[in-house]
Design a protein around this motif. Structure first.
Motif, PDB file in Angstrom:
ATOM      1  N   TYR A   7     -50.867 -39.813  26.222  1.00  0.00           N
ATOM      2  CA  TYR A   7     -51.029 -38.640  27.083  1.00  0.00           C
ATOM      3  C   TYR A   7     -51.180 -39.098  28.527  1.00  0.00           C
ATOM      4  O   TYR A   7     -52.233 -39.581  28.935  1.00  0.00           O
ATOM      5  CB  TYR A   7     -52.248 -37.817  26.659  1.00  0.00           C
ATOM      6  CG  TYR A   7     -52.099 -37.196  25.289  1.00  0.00           C
ATOM      7  CD1 TYR A   7     -51.194 -36.154  25.074  1.00  0.00           C
ATOM      8  CD2 TYR A   7     -52.857 -37.643  24.210  1.00  0.00           C
ATOM      9  CE1 TYR A   7     -51.051 -35.579  23.816  1.00  0.00           C
ATOM     10  CE2 TYR A   7     -52.721 -37.068  22.950  1.00  0.00           C
ATOM     11  CZ  TYR A   7     -51.818 -36.038  22.764  1.00  0.00           C
ATOM     12  OH  TYR A   7     -51.678 -35.465  21.520  1.00  0.00           O
TER      13      TYR A   7
ATOM     14  N   THR B  14     -55.412 -33.182  29.074  1.00  0.00           N
ATOM     15  CA  THR B  14     -55.227 -32.996  27.642  1.00  0.00           C
ATOM     16  C   THR B  14     -56.568 -32.893  26.937  1.00  0.00           C
ATOM     17  O   THR B  14     -56.762 -32.060  26.037  1.00  0.00           O
ATOM     18  CB  THR B  14     -54.416 -34.168  27.050  1.00  0.00           C
ATOM     19  OG1 THR B  14     -53.146 -34.234  27.699  1.00  0.00           O
ATOM     20  CG2 THR B  14     -54.212 -34.004  25.557  1.00  0.00           C
TER      21      THR B  14
ATOM     22  N   LYS C 237     -46.009 -30.814  29.048  1.00  0.00           N
ATOM     23  CA  LYS C 237     -46.684 -31.979  28.504  1.00  0.00           C
ATOM     24  C   LYS C 237     -46.082 -33.244  29.124  1.00  0.00           C
ATOM     25  O   LYS C 237     -44.863 -33.421  29.131  1.00  0.00           O
ATOM     26  CB  LYS C 237     -46.510 -32.041  26.984  1.00  0.00           C
ATOM     27  CG  LYS C 237     -47.129 -30.880  26.236  1.00  0.00           C
ATOM     28  CD  LYS C 237     -48.629 -31.035  26.125  1.00  0.00           C
ATOM     29  CE  LYS C 237     -49.222 -29.988  25.194  1.00  0.00           C
ATOM     30  NZ  LYS C 237     -50.687 -30.148  25.062  1.00  0.00           N
TER      31      LYS C 237
ATOM     32  N   TYR D 174     -41.549 -27.976  20.917  1.00  0.00           N
ATOM     33  CA  TYR D 174     -41.387 -28.656  22.196  1.00  0.00           C
ATOM     34  C   TYR D 174     -39.926 -28.579  22.645  1.00  0.00           C
ATOM     35  O   TYR D 174     -39.017 -28.460  21.830  1.00  0.00           O
ATOM     36  CB  TYR D 174     -41.803 -30.123  22.082  1.00  0.00           C
ATOM     37  CG  TYR D 174     -43.290 -30.362  22.083  1.00  0.00           C
ATOM     38  CD1 TYR D 174     -44.177 -29.380  22.491  1.00  0.00           C
ATOM     39  CD2 TYR D 174     -43.815 -31.587  21.683  1.00  0.00           C
ATOM     40  CE1 TYR D 174     -45.536 -29.608  22.509  1.00  0.00           C
ATOM     41  CE2 TYR D 174     -45.176 -31.837  21.698  1.00  0.00           C
ATOM     42  CZ  TYR D 174     -46.029 -30.836  22.112  1.00  0.00           C
ATOM     43  OH  TYR D 174     -47.378 -31.069  22.125  1.00  0.00           O
TER      44      TYR D 174
END
Length: 286
Positions: free
Chosen positions: A162, A168, A220, A250
């Motif tokens: 991440y 996150t 993201k 996604y």
């Protein structure tokens, strides 16, 4: 879980606001950060003693009108406003069907119909219930890829995977706070929170902030060891016949480096899966 979740939430919201945030003039020496109880009472138009009793748990049944006034006073967004009502027992009744952690064959088939984009199913506690092949490949750095909160805070791969780890982490905790509003006595949720609190000081600090948020559409920013940086947007869909489940899909911008990286990731995963000696690195969670 605490036995006064409504009061805990109100205190956390109050401590997170300064007088200037709500158009008030600060006066006197403040021993702690945030608004005074009397200031909240003024903003919400309620009696100061009544508000104090709400925080202390001596009053547990405020009216919807009082909750709406407090929501305005605290500048709560939609998720936090709904959470406040749910904590007080005034939220509209949720679907009566109890949550389940099995994914229907039809939904699995639907996910497998998206071979070029990661798709997976979550429950409210962020357990990964099912994945398609590319989602398996995406989360292959984690062992196991079982729960997004655990993966973020406790798996060594989390901080590399991440790119915006702090964001996150905050989002995962806010999602779990929302889950607690649905069922604060959920054994699975409480066990997860106990584990994360015991093993992560960062989680413990964020949990005490009582921030509430559902899934957003923010991009993201990920870093996969096999294909490098990925920027993915996503959509989350409630599963109508399984309350509490969400299908997450996604997506990479067509023609972008992230789209090329996803395509490469799919090819790498397909190669691994067809190698006689190698089982899939991220089996689907049941």
């Amino acid at each position: 879980m605490a036995d006064n979740p409504l009061g805990d939430f109100l205190r956390a919201r109050r401590s997170g606001l300064r007088p200037e945030d709500v158009g008030m003039t600060s006066y006197g020496v403040r021993r702690v950060a945030g608004l005074r109880r009397e200031e909240v009472a003024v903003l919400a138009g309620v009696n100061a003693d009544y508000y104090t009793r709400l925080e202390q748990g001596r009053e547990r049944h405020p009216s919807p009108q009082v909750l709406d006034a407090l929501s305005r006073a605290f500048h709560l967004d939609t998720d936090a406003h709904t959470h406040l009502h749910r904590l007080a027992g005034t939220a509209p009744a949720d679907h009566p069907v109890p949550p389940r952690n099995t994914v229907s064959p039809a939904l699995r088939q639907l996910m497998d119909g998206y071979p070029h984009t990661p798709a997976f199913v979550l429950n409210r506690t962020l357990d990964i219930l099912a994945t398609n092949a590319l989602a398996d490949a995406l989360y292959s750095p984690f062992d196991p890829a079982d729960n997004l909160a655990r993966m973020t805070f406790l798996d060594p791969a989390g901080r590399d995977f991440y790119t915006r780890w702090d964001w996150t982490a905050q989002a995962a905790v806010a999602n779990l706070r929302q889950a607690a509003g649905y069922d604060p006595d959920d054994p699975r949720l409480n066990a997860l929170i106990d584990t994360l609190t015991e093993r992560s000081t960062v989680f413990s600090t964020l949990w005490q902030a009582h921030t509430v948020r559902g899934k957003t559409r923010e991009a993201k920013q990920l870093n996969h060891p096999d294909v490098g940086p990925l920027t993915l947007t996503y959509q989350a869909f409630d599963v109508r016949d399984a309350p509490g489940q969400q299908l997450v899909i996604y997506h990479a911008e067509p023609g972008s480096p992230s789209a090329e990286a996803l395509s490469l990731l799919g090819a790498v995963d397909a190669t691994k899966r067809h190698m006689p000696s190698g089982p899939r690195t991220a089996p689907r969670a049941e």
